[in-house]
Design an enzyme around this catalytic site. Structure first.
Site, short mmCIF file in Angstrom:
data_model
loop_
_atom_site.label_atom_id
_atom_site.label_comp_id
_atom_site.label_asym_id
_atom_site.label_seq_id
_atom_site.Cartn_x
_atom_site.Cartn_y
_atom_site.Cartn_z
N HIS A 241 0.99 -1.30 -0.07
CA HIS A 241 0.00 -0.25 -0.08
C HIS A 241 0.79 1.34 -0.04
O HIS A 241 2.14 1.14 0.73
CB HIS A 241 -0.95 0.12 1.32
N GLU B 126 0.63 3.84 1.60
CA GLU B 126 1.10 4.54 2.73
C GLU B 126 2.11 3.69 3.58
O GLU B 126 2.82 4.06 4.28
CB GLU B 126 -0.16 4.37 3.73
N GLU C 79 -3.81 2.31 -7.31
CA GLU C 79 -4.30 3.48 -6.42
C GLU C 79 -3.28 4.61 -6.37
O GLU C 79 -2.17 4.68 -6.04
CB GLU C 79 -4.34 2.97 -4.92
N GLY D 206 -7.60 9.25 -0.30
CA GLY D 206 -7.98 10.34 0.94
C GLY D 206 -8.01 11.56 0.63
O GLY D 206 -8.04 12.42 1.45
N SER E 177 -10.20 7.47 -3.30
CA SER E 177 -11.56 8.35 -3.07
C SER E 177 -12.71 7.61 -3.89
O SER E 177 -13.55 8.40 -4.39
CB SER E 177 -11.26 9.74 -3.74
P1 PGA Z 1 -9.49 6.22 0.08
O1 PGA Z 1 -8.23 5.26 0.37
O2 PGA Z 1 -10.67 5.43 -0.31
O3 PGA Z 1 -9.84 6.88 1.47
O4 PGA Z 1 -9.12 7.06 -0.74
C1 PGA Z 1 -8.07 4.04 -0.45
C2 PGA Z 1 -7.03 3.36 -0.02
O5 PGA Z 1 -6.01 3.79 0.58
O6 PGA Z 1 -6.94 1.96 0.07
#
Ligand code: PGA
Length: 268
Positions: free
Chosen positions: A105, A107, A178, A184, A223
């Site tokens: 991911h 993050e 993504e 986010g 999002s």
């Molecule tokens: P989000 O996150 O839907 O809040 O943009 C998606 C994700 O990080 O998997």
């Protein structure tokens, strides 16, 4: 071969066990209705929830109710056991009756400095461990603005698959595109941007692994909301979603499941 449509909720570091139980119960209560599709030829849709590690046990009873809902972890170590403080590996997840894990991911790449080598090791370990693996790729805004979005994602793919042979490429492997700038932020990729990147990923997977690679489900994340889910799937290349923020609200999450179920590609 038809591709499974997935709708996966990534709860990130939210929902301690009590809240996780409430959320999972609401999703379990509504999922059958959300998945019901009067079209008997509609494709298969699978739903998944990825709570934090310490909430897996609270969610487990609700994912066990119905084979269409799977339980995922948000990460997985590259090794089963050993002197690796803080880590949880594939064998531990299997023991906890977790069916899969999200790997790579953005993050984890950004905040925990996971590089291609580590993601490659995790990807291989999760697949060898017999778990579903949701491999995330996606470019940052600077790469998109510089026109380097495709080369960035291809480089992430070749890094992640550097140590994976064709014997591990099967229906347990799912890819999630993504774009970092969409996570986010409330700003989703357009259906055309998503479709274009998904086609690029599919082409790369096909060149690398043949039809087993080209047939993998490719999800979009960033999002995703009830209001944009149908248009993203309708663009043709999107096989479902990895949903962050909107998955914390069962009503929104189920609305996305419903949108995916009504637009799921007919079974071949
Ligand atoms: P989000 O996150 O839907 O809040 O943009 C998606 C994700 O990080 O998997």
């Amino acid at each position: 071969m038809h591709r499974v449509t997935w709708v996966l909720g990534n709860w990130k570091q939210n929902h301690r066990p009590a809240a996780a139980k409430v959320g999972a119960e609401a999703i379990a209560d509504g999922v059958a209705e959300a998945l019901s599709n009067p079209d008997p030829t509609a494709g298969e849709v699978r739903v998944g929830i990825a709570p934090p590690y310490l909430s897996l046990e609270a969610v487990r009873p609700y994912t066990r109710l119905d084979d269409t809902v799977v339980l995922l972890a948000q990460d997985c170590a590259a090794q089963d056991e050993g002197a690796f403080t803080g880590e949880v590996g594939p064998a531990m997840l299997r023991d906890a009756e977790v069916e899969g894990a999200i790997i790579g991911h953005s993050e984890r790449r950004a905040y925990f400095h996971e590089d291609d080598a580590l993601i490659a090791a995790k990807l291989r370990a999760v697949l060898e461990g017999g778990l579903v693996c949701v491999l995330c790729v996606g470019e940052a805004l600077e790469a998109r603005d510089a026109g380097e979005h495709e080369s960035t994602v291809i480089s992430q793919l070749s890094g992640a698959f550097s140590n994976v042979g064709p014997e591990l490429v099967n229906e347990r492997l799912v890819i999630a595109y993504e774009p970092v700038w969409a996570i986010g932020t409330g700003r989703n990729a357009t259906p055309e941007q998503a479709a274009q990147m998904h086609a690029t990923i599919r082409r790369w997977m096909g060149e690398r692994f043949g039809s087993a690679g080209a047939d993998r489900s490719i999800l979009y994340g960033g999002s995703v909301k009830p209001g944009n889910a149908s248009a993203l799937i309708a663009a043709g290349e999107v096989d479902g979603f990895l949903v962050g923020g909107a998955s914390l609200d069962p009503t929104s999450f189920l609305a996305i499941v419903r949108a995916a179920a009504t637009t799921a590609r007919p079974t071949a």
